[in-house]
Write an enzyme that holds these catalytic residues in place. Structure first.
Site, short mmCIF file in Angstrom:
data_model
loop_
_atom_site.label_atom_id
_atom_site.label_comp_id
_atom_site.label_asym_id
_atom_site.label_seq_id
_atom_site.Cartn_x
_atom_site.Cartn_y
_atom_site.Cartn_z
N HIS A 197 -3.59 5.79 3.69
CA HIS A 197 -4.35 4.59 3.31
C HIS A 197 -3.71 3.32 3.84
O HIS A 197 -4.40 2.44 4.38
CB HIS A 197 -4.43 4.56 1.79
CG HIS A 197 -5.43 3.61 1.22
ND1 HIS A 197 -5.12 2.31 0.91
CD2 HIS A 197 -6.74 3.78 0.90
CE1 HIS A 197 -6.20 1.71 0.41
NE2 HIS A 197 -7.19 2.58 0.39
N ASP A 225 0.85 -1.19 0.00
CA ASP A 225 0.00 0.00 0.00
C ASP A 225 0.88 1.24 0.00
O ASP A 225 1.93 1.26 -0.65
CB ASP A 225 -0.93 -0.04 1.22
CG ASP A 225 -2.29 0.58 0.94
OD1 ASP A 225 -2.34 1.82 0.82
OD2 ASP A 225 -3.29 -0.15 0.84
N SER A 284 -11.53 -1.19 -0.43
CA SER A 284 -10.21 -1.08 0.19
C SER A 284 -10.23 -1.55 1.63
O SER A 284 -9.28 -2.17 2.11
CB SER A 284 -9.74 0.38 0.20
OG SER A 284 -9.00 0.73 -0.92
#
Length: 382
Positions: A88, A59, A247
């Site tokens: 994120h 990520d 996600s």
């Protein structure tokens, strides 16, 4: 596929590091968040917590300022520094591995070892080949499970090959099924790497248990997991609520894979996938695969490792629906968050990231998006 077979990946351009911040302190979390109670995780943790299992989170990197977060050193394939400049990656990693004992929020596999792999230096302009390097790094780091919470709508042979290699090395690969992009005008297409054979492809469900309107039903879906109003941890150590996105559904499944791996260490990656699918709660229509994950039964139920799960319906055509709207009061009650002082900030979600359009573009760098959405404008790192 050998490393030499890869086209050289350019280093990511340095960018200002401005990750999103947490919205509220832990004393405003008054009860377990809705995904933790819905699954329910506490019962599964009586049998397994992910101890001894290595989970790679490929990520934007992961920062561990919150005492609930303890990670191995970040592997930075961007060569821009190990900080999570988007937020994120930290948020995804916390869903998997947040430790017990500090708040009512806890990760799916709190004792798993998290290996952050940074393949995205910022919200935009990331080299498409770095995701391939990230998967390669996870293989080299001896990961048992890989989580990829990003998507591309182009089939990249290099990515397909390295995913196949990871599976051949008995690594469980979990990927977000992707979101319906409003700009595609109702014609969603399969997302990769979730679409590749052998990958556990994850769609999202909301508070009522049904597939969310944003979850991409055109991707082959294995199972669904919570993907709306998800409480997690931001890079600054504060807690944050993520509006919606596959996600944030994918790491719930990666965590379950870690629980199964601990409880049944002799199972192959394919058998862990089969067990997660076989113990899910049943198909609920297009985009639901074998249904909602069930961590407790995935860990405890007697399952023939050689028997396929019950048949499921194939994904059907899907018209682009309007985005779901949740009343803020309803959301706060569902999350178990005190009303005093809570203001949900703008989130970095539809961040432009990697992965290519393939041979058509002569392997020029492309983009991939995080499999998450937000109702607020995307803040870009400049």
């Amino acid at each position: 596929m050998s490393q030499a077979a890869l086209a050289p990946a350019a280093e990511a351009a340095p960018e200002r590091c401005e990750p999103e911040r947490g919205n509220f302190p832990k004393n405003q979390i008054q009860q377990e968040p809705w995904p933790q109670t819905t699954l329910p995780l506490a019962q599964a943790h009586e049998h397994a917590t992910g101890r001894g299992v290595r989970v790679a989170v490929i990520d934007s990197g992961s920062d561990a300022r919150n005492p609930q977060l303890k990670f191995e050193p970040t592997i930075d394939v961007t060569k821009t520094g190990k900080a999570d400049c988007v937020g994120h990656g930290t948020e995804v990693a916390a869903i998997i591995g947040a430790k017990k004992g500090h708040s009512l929020f806890v990760g799916v596999a709190p004792d798993a070892t998290i290996i952050p792999i940074k393949y995205a230096a910022g919200a935009t302009k990331n080299d498409d080949r770095l995701l391939v390097k990230g998967v390669r790094a996870a293989i080299n780091a001896r990961a048992d499970v890989i989580n990829i919470s990003s998507e591309t709508h182009a089939d990249n042979p290099q990515l397909r090959a390295v995913i196949r290699e990871a599976l051949s090395r008995n690594i469980v690969v979990v990927a977000a099924a992707g979101n319906i992009d409003p700009e595609r005008k109702g014609r969603p297409t399969p997302a990769f790497p979730a679409q590749y054979p052998g990958v556990i492809s994850v769609g999202a469900f909301g508070h009522g248990g049904d597939v969310t309107q944003f979850s991409n039903a055109q991707t082959r879906v294995s199972v669904i997991a919570p993907g709306k109003d998800i409480l997690t941890i931001a890079p600054d150590g504060g807690y944050i609520v993520k509006d919606e996105g596959t996600s944030f559904a994918a790491p719930f499944v990666a965590g379950v894979a870690a629980l199964v791996k601990q409880a049944h260490p002799k199972l192959t990656a394919a058998q862990i996938k089969q067990r997660i699918e076989a113990t899910a709660l049943g198909n609920k229509g297009p985009g639901s695969g074998y249904g909602q994950i069930n961590p407790l039964t995935a860990v405890t139920q007697v399952v023939d490792p050689n028997a396929p799960p019950a048949p499921m319906s194939e994904p059907g055509a899907l018209t682009l629906p309007r985005r779901e709207k949740v009343d803020p009061v309803t959301r706060n009650v569902a999350l178990g968050i005190g009303a005093g002082g809570l203001a949900l900030a703008g989130l970095v979600v539809a961040a432009g990231m990697l992965v290519p359009a393939g041979r058509r573009r002569g392997w020029k760098p492309g983009q991939v998006t995080f499999s998450s959405e937000d109702s607020t404008p995307t803040r870009r790192v400049r």
